[in-house]
Design a protein around this motif. Sequence first.
Motif, PDB file in Angstrom:
ATOM      1  N   VAL A   6       8.231  58.396   6.870  1.00  0.00           N
ATOM      2  CA  VAL A   6       8.503  59.802   7.169  1.00  0.00           C
ATOM      3  C   VAL A   6       8.352  60.707   5.947  1.00  0.00           C
ATOM      4  O   VAL A   6       8.092  61.892   6.091  1.00  0.00           O
ATOM      5  N   GLU A   7       8.475  60.136   4.760  1.00  0.00           N
ATOM      6  CA  GLU A   7       8.318  60.940   3.550  1.00  0.00           C
ATOM      7  C   GLU A   7       6.886  61.470   3.398  1.00  0.00           C
ATOM      8  O   GLU A   7       6.650  62.442   2.697  1.00  0.00           O
ATOM      9  N   GLU A   8       5.936  60.840   4.073  1.00  0.00           N
ATOM     10  CA  GLU A   8       4.543  61.267   4.005  1.00  0.00           C
ATOM     11  C   GLU A   8       4.195  62.351   5.027  1.00  0.00           C
ATOM     12  O   GLU A   8       3.111  62.922   4.975  1.00  0.00           O
ATOM     13  N   LEU A   9       5.105  62.620   5.963  1.00  0.00           N
ATOM     14  CA  LEU A   9       4.840  63.644   6.971  1.00  0.00           C
ATOM     15  C   LEU A   9       4.741  65.018   6.310  1.00  0.00           C
ATOM     16  O   LEU A   9       5.415  65.282   5.312  1.00  0.00           O
ATOM     17  N   PRO A  10       3.945  65.917   6.891  1.00  0.00           N
ATOM     18  CA  PRO A  10       3.843  67.267   6.339  1.00  0.00           C
ATOM     19  C   PRO A  10       5.192  67.990   6.359  1.00  0.00           C
ATOM     20  O   PRO A  10       6.043  67.740   7.224  1.00  0.00           O
ATOM     21  N   ALA A  11       5.370  68.909   5.428  1.00  0.00           N
ATOM     22  CA  ALA A  11       6.631  69.639   5.287  1.00  0.00           C
ATOM     23  C   ALA A  11       7.001  70.397   6.561  1.00  0.00           C
ATOM     24  O   ALA A  11       8.176  70.483   6.909  1.00  0.00           O
ATOM     25  N   GLU A  12       6.006  70.936   7.289  1.00  0.00           N
ATOM     26  CA  GLU A  12       6.338  71.694   8.505  1.00  0.00           C
ATOM     27  C   GLU A  12       6.979  70.811   9.567  1.00  0.00           C
ATOM     28  O   GLU A  12       7.640  71.308  10.467  1.00  0.00           O
ATOM     29  N   LYS A  16      11.633  70.807  10.033  1.00  0.00           N
ATOM     30  CA  LYS A  16      12.085  71.243  11.353  1.00  0.00           C
ATOM     31  C   LYS A  16      12.740  70.154  12.177  1.00  0.00           C
ATOM     32  O   LYS A  16      13.529  70.448  13.064  1.00  0.00           O
ATOM     33  N   LEU A  17      12.394  68.897  11.891  1.00  0.00           N
ATOM     34  CA  LEU A  17      12.913  67.796  12.696  1.00  0.00           C
ATOM     35  C   LEU A  17      13.988  67.011  11.965  1.00  0.00           C
ATOM     36  O   LEU A  17      13.847  66.729  10.777  1.00  0.00           O
ATOM     37  N   PRO A  18      15.045  66.610  12.677  1.00  0.00           N
ATOM     38  CA  PRO A  18      16.009  65.694  12.067  1.00  0.00           C
ATOM     39  C   PRO A  18      15.354  64.326  11.866  1.00  0.00           C
ATOM     40  O   PRO A  18      14.264  64.062  12.390  1.00  0.00           O
ATOM     41  N   GLN A  19      16.008  63.465  11.137  1.00  0.00           N
ATOM     42  CA  GLN A  19      15.456  62.151  10.771  1.00  0.00           C
ATOM     43  C   GLN A  19      14.954  61.372  11.982  1.00  0.00           C
ATOM     44  O   GLN A  19      13.853  60.830  11.967  1.00  0.00           O
ATOM     45  N   HIS A  20      15.745  61.303  13.041  1.00  0.00           N
ATOM     46  CA  HIS A  20      15.341  60.550  14.227  1.00  0.00           C
ATOM     47  C   HIS A  20      14.093  61.156  14.860  1.00  0.00           C
ATOM     48  O   HIS A  20      13.191  60.440  15.297  1.00  0.00           O
ATOM     49  N   GLY A  21      14.012  62.467  14.912  1.00  0.00           N
ATOM     50  CA  GLY A  21      12.826  63.130  15.438  1.00  0.00           C
ATOM     51  C   GLY A  21      11.598  62.842  14.596  1.00  0.00           C
ATOM     52  O   GLY A  21      10.494  62.668  15.117  1.00  0.00           O
ATOM     53  N   GLN A  22      11.796  62.765  13.289  1.00  0.00           N
ATOM     54  CA  GLN A  22      10.686  62.424  12.390  1.00  0.00           C
ATOM     55  C   GLN A  22      10.184  61.010  12.670  1.00  0.00           C
ATOM     56  O   GLN A  22       8.980  60.751  12.651  1.00  0.00           O
ATOM     57  N   GLU A  55      14.523  69.594  21.629  1.00  0.00           N
ATOM     58  CA  GLU A  55      14.005  70.900  22.002  1.00  0.00           C
ATOM     59  C   GLU A  55      14.160  71.832  20.810  1.00  0.00           C
ATOM     60  O   GLU A  55      15.077  71.684  20.002  1.00  0.00           O
ATOM     61  N   GLN A  56      13.232  72.776  20.718  1.00  0.00           N
ATOM     62  CA  GLN A  56      13.259  73.691  19.587  1.00  0.00           C
ATOM     63  C   GLN A  56      14.238  74.818  19.879  1.00  0.00           C
ATOM     64  O   GLN A  56      14.192  75.445  20.937  1.00  0.00           O
ATOM     65  N   GLY A  57      15.131  75.048  18.936  1.00  0.00           N
ATOM     66  CA  GLY A  57      16.123  76.095  19.083  1.00  0.00           C
ATOM     67  C   GLY A  57      15.596  77.439  18.613  1.00  0.00           C
ATOM     68  O   GLY A  57      14.493  77.555  18.068  1.00  0.00           O
ATOM     69  N   GLU A  58      16.397  78.467  18.823  1.00  0.00           N
ATOM     70  CA  GLU A  58      16.029  79.813  18.399  1.00  0.00           C
ATOM     71  C   GLU A  58      15.858  79.902  16.888  1.00  0.00           C
ATOM     72  O   GLU A  58      15.171  80.780  16.391  1.00  0.00           O
ATOM     73  N   ASP A  59      16.477  78.978  16.174  1.00  0.00           N
ATOM     74  CA  ASP A  59      16.395  78.973  14.711  1.00  0.00           C
ATOM     75  C   ASP A  59      15.119  78.287  14.208  1.00  0.00           C
ATOM     76  O   ASP A  59      14.887  78.186  13.006  1.00  0.00           O
ATOM     77  N   GLY A  60      14.269  77.803  15.139  1.00  0.00           N
ATOM     78  CA  GLY A  60      13.034  77.140  14.750  1.00  0.00           C
ATOM     79  C   GLY A  60      13.199  75.655  14.486  1.00  0.00           C
ATOM     80  O   GLY A  60      12.224  74.931  14.340  1.00  0.00           O
ATOM     81  N   GLN A  61      14.441  75.194  14.426  1.00  0.00           N
ATOM     82  CA  GLN A  61      14.731  73.778  14.207  1.00  0.00           C
ATOM     83  C   GLN A  61      14.750  73.054  15.553  1.00  0.00           C
ATOM     84  O   GLN A  61      15.017  73.648  16.587  1.00  0.00           O
ATOM     85  N   TRP A  62      14.475  71.768  15.505  1.00  0.00           N
ATOM     86  CA  TRP A  62      14.520  70.946  16.703  1.00  0.00           C
ATOM     87  C   TRP A  62      15.876  70.264  16.780  1.00  0.00           C
ATOM     88  O   TRP A  62      16.368  69.711  15.807  1.00  0.00           O
ATOM     89  N   HIS A  63      16.490  70.318  17.973  1.00  0.00           N
ATOM     90  CA  HIS A  63      17.821  69.761  18.208  1.00  0.00           C
ATOM     91  C   HIS A  63      17.748  68.781  19.371  1.00  0.00           C
ATOM     92  O   HIS A  63      16.999  68.998  20.321  1.00  0.00           O
ATOM     93  N   GLN A  64      18.538  67.726  19.290  1.00  0.00           N
ATOM     94  CA  GLN A  64      18.534  66.731  20.352  1.00  0.00           C
ATOM     95  C   GLN A  64      19.018  67.375  21.647  1.00  0.00           C
ATOM     96  O   GLN A  64      19.984  68.140  21.651  1.00  0.00           O
TER      97      GLN A  64
END
Length: 81
Positions: A6-12, A16-22, A55-64
Amino acid sequence: MAYNNVEELPAEITEKLPQHGQQIFLAAFNAAQSDGMSEDAATNVAWNSVSQEYEQGEDGQWHQKPEDPAVHDKSTVSGGN
């Protein structure tokens, strides 16, 4: 280009994603790429996989997503004779 961790994934993605989402993104992306998909197609598959649990929240972050109690507490009804 497959990602080794997951450390190699792009910053975007990591921003935005929590560890599990990554981890979901990483596994889905790599599986799609190993099936011969282009990077763009594999990215779409990965985001679709993430959206099954997040799902993506209003804050742009993804939440379970909240668990659907109807799925976990189904009554079994048999229609036998």
